[in-house]
Design an enzyme around this catalytic site. Structure first.
Site, PDB file in Angstrom:
ATOM      1  N   GLN A  27     -81.361 106.036  22.985  1.00 28.34           N
ATOM      2  CA  GLN A  27     -80.271 105.165  23.250  1.00 28.34           C
ATOM      3  C   GLN A  27     -80.366 104.859  24.831  1.00 28.34           C
ATOM      4  OE1 GLN A  27     -77.786 103.454  21.867  1.00 28.34           O
ATOM      5  NE2 GLN A  27     -78.582 103.914  19.878  1.00 28.34           N
ATOM      6  N   SER A  28     -81.609 104.693  25.176  1.00 23.71           N
ATOM      7  CA  SER A  28     -81.728 104.803  26.926  1.00 23.71           C
ATOM      8  C   SER A  28     -81.127 103.239  27.437  1.00 23.71           C
ATOM      9  CB  SER A  28     -83.348 104.931  27.205  1.00 23.71           C
ATOM     10  OG  SER A  28     -83.383 104.212  28.441  1.00 23.71           O
ATOM     11  N   ASN A  29     -80.277 103.742  28.300  1.00 26.70           N
ATOM     12  CA  ASN A  29     -79.742 102.458  28.954  1.00 26.70           C
ATOM     13  C   ASN A  29     -80.705 101.914  29.882  1.00 26.70           C
ATOM     14  OD1 ASN A  29     -76.812 102.754  28.254  1.00 26.70           O
ATOM     15  ND2 ASN A  29     -76.823 104.806  29.523  1.00 26.70           N
TER      16      ASN A  29
END
Ligand SMILES: Cc1ncc(COP(=O)(O)O)c(C=O)c1O
Length: 337
Positions: free
Chosen positions: A83-85
């Site tokens: 879920q890396s921004n």
């Protein structure tokens, strides 16, 4: 002493690409301050940095992708948690600039087609979930892929520490210069700047405030236990100082950062962070994210409740974005509904 203007001139010398809307707003949060019975709170809205739902990595990628383009790269290779921004913002930046983008994301408890991972796929970049944990093992996957891409005639650039962390520190030194100008316009002189970071964001805040000799002290809230975090941030700040040709040097004593609000682990919510997230939404109409900024706000609230911050203090809360991750945490966030 350097002025904000001269610091911005130095930042302008670093290779960069145009990705976001800057300066980001510095917004008063009077209803939040009043509800907490605490200090004057302003929010620096990096979540409004413009590209693909915003976030602190837009400012950072301005220089990382600037570095890549200056080196003649046509392809960005990146990877982090699923879920890396950072990866979502990199995917969008590549779309905007016409670069190829490959993301290799670590399989974890949020490898679901929601939130950031959904956006990565919608952005049409090459996404693969891999069985390597986020950190040095994932970096090996990224560098091996880059070698393979070279044999196909591409010119890849791998986004990874320590270069990426140093360029993040350049970005947030610039952010401090921007805040210094905004403070002047508003006639304020804040005591603290709180943010969620264990890397380049806080490194830049520390370098910027020290260079400009501001009253404001950075206070960092870690989202993850990171061994050697002080050395990581100090090195990033001092590498940035060299890139910016500043005489300032940062020592460990300049860096205040707590692990106390992480909870069970990175990416797992705490009751306090859920409460903080809902309070800010209710009082200011601003959404925090569940993994980073809500934990930082839980710390700020706790410090107010403990009396560490009083009514006479002024605090800037750096909202680093991350809100698309909300949609991957529907279950945890709606458990009480
Ligand atoms: C929303 C958000 N806040 C804060 C951070 C922390 O930034 P850093 O530790 O790289 O300074 C990140 C990093 O991915 C993020 O996505």
């Amino acid at each position: 002493m350097k002025t904000a203007d001269t610091l911005i001139q130095k930042v302008d010398q670093i290779p960069q690409v145009d990705l976001g809307y800057f300066p980001t707003p510095l917004q008063e949060c009077p209803r939040l301050s009043e509800t907490l019975g605490g200090p004057r709170i302003l929010m620096k809205r990096e979540d409004c940095s413009g590209l693909a739902f915003g976030g602190n990595k837009v400012r950072q990628l301005t220089f990382t992708i600037g570095d890549a383009v200056a080196q003649g790269a046509d392809t960005i290779v990146h990877g982090a948690a699923s879920q890396s921004n950072h990866c979502r913002q990199a995917a969008a930046a590549c779309g905007k600039l016409g670069l190829n983008c490959y993301l290799r994301l670590a399989r974890d408890h949020k490898s679901i087609l929601q939130g950031n991972l959904l956006l990565d796929n919608l952005a049409g970049v090459d996404v693969e979930i891999v069985d390597a944990p986020f950190g040095p093992e994932l970096d090996v996957v990224k560098y091996e892929l880059a070698e393979k891409l070279k044999t196909q005639g591409l010119k890849p650039y791998v986004v990874a520490s320590p270069r990426s962390t140093a360029l993040a520190a350049v970005a947030f030194t610039w952010c401090i210069a921007e805040i210094a100008q905004q403070q002047q316009q508003l006639g304020i002189d804040a005591d603290w700047i709180y943010t969620c970071s264990v890397g380049g964001t806080q490194a830049g805040l520390v370098l910027g405030t020290k260079t400009l000799e501001l009253k404001m002290k950075p206070f960092g809230i870690a989202p993850i236990v990171w061994e050697g975090k002080l050395e990581r941030m100090r090195t990033a700040a001092n590498n940035a100082a060299e890139l910016l040709e500043l005489d300032t040097r940062v020592t460990d004593a300049d860096i205040q950062n707590t692990d106390d609000y992480i909870g069970q682990a990175y990416g797992y919510l705490t009751p306090e962070c859920i409460e903080a997230l809902k309070l800010v939404a209710k009082t200011e109409g601003i959404f925090l994210d569940p993994v980073y900024t809500a934990k930082a706000m839980a710390c700020l609230i706790d410090h107010i409740q403990q009396g560490k911050l009083g009514r006479d203090d002024t605090v800037i809360f750096l909202h680093t974005g991350g809100t698309p991750a909300l949609f991957a945490y529907q279950e945890e966030l709606t458990a009480d509904l």
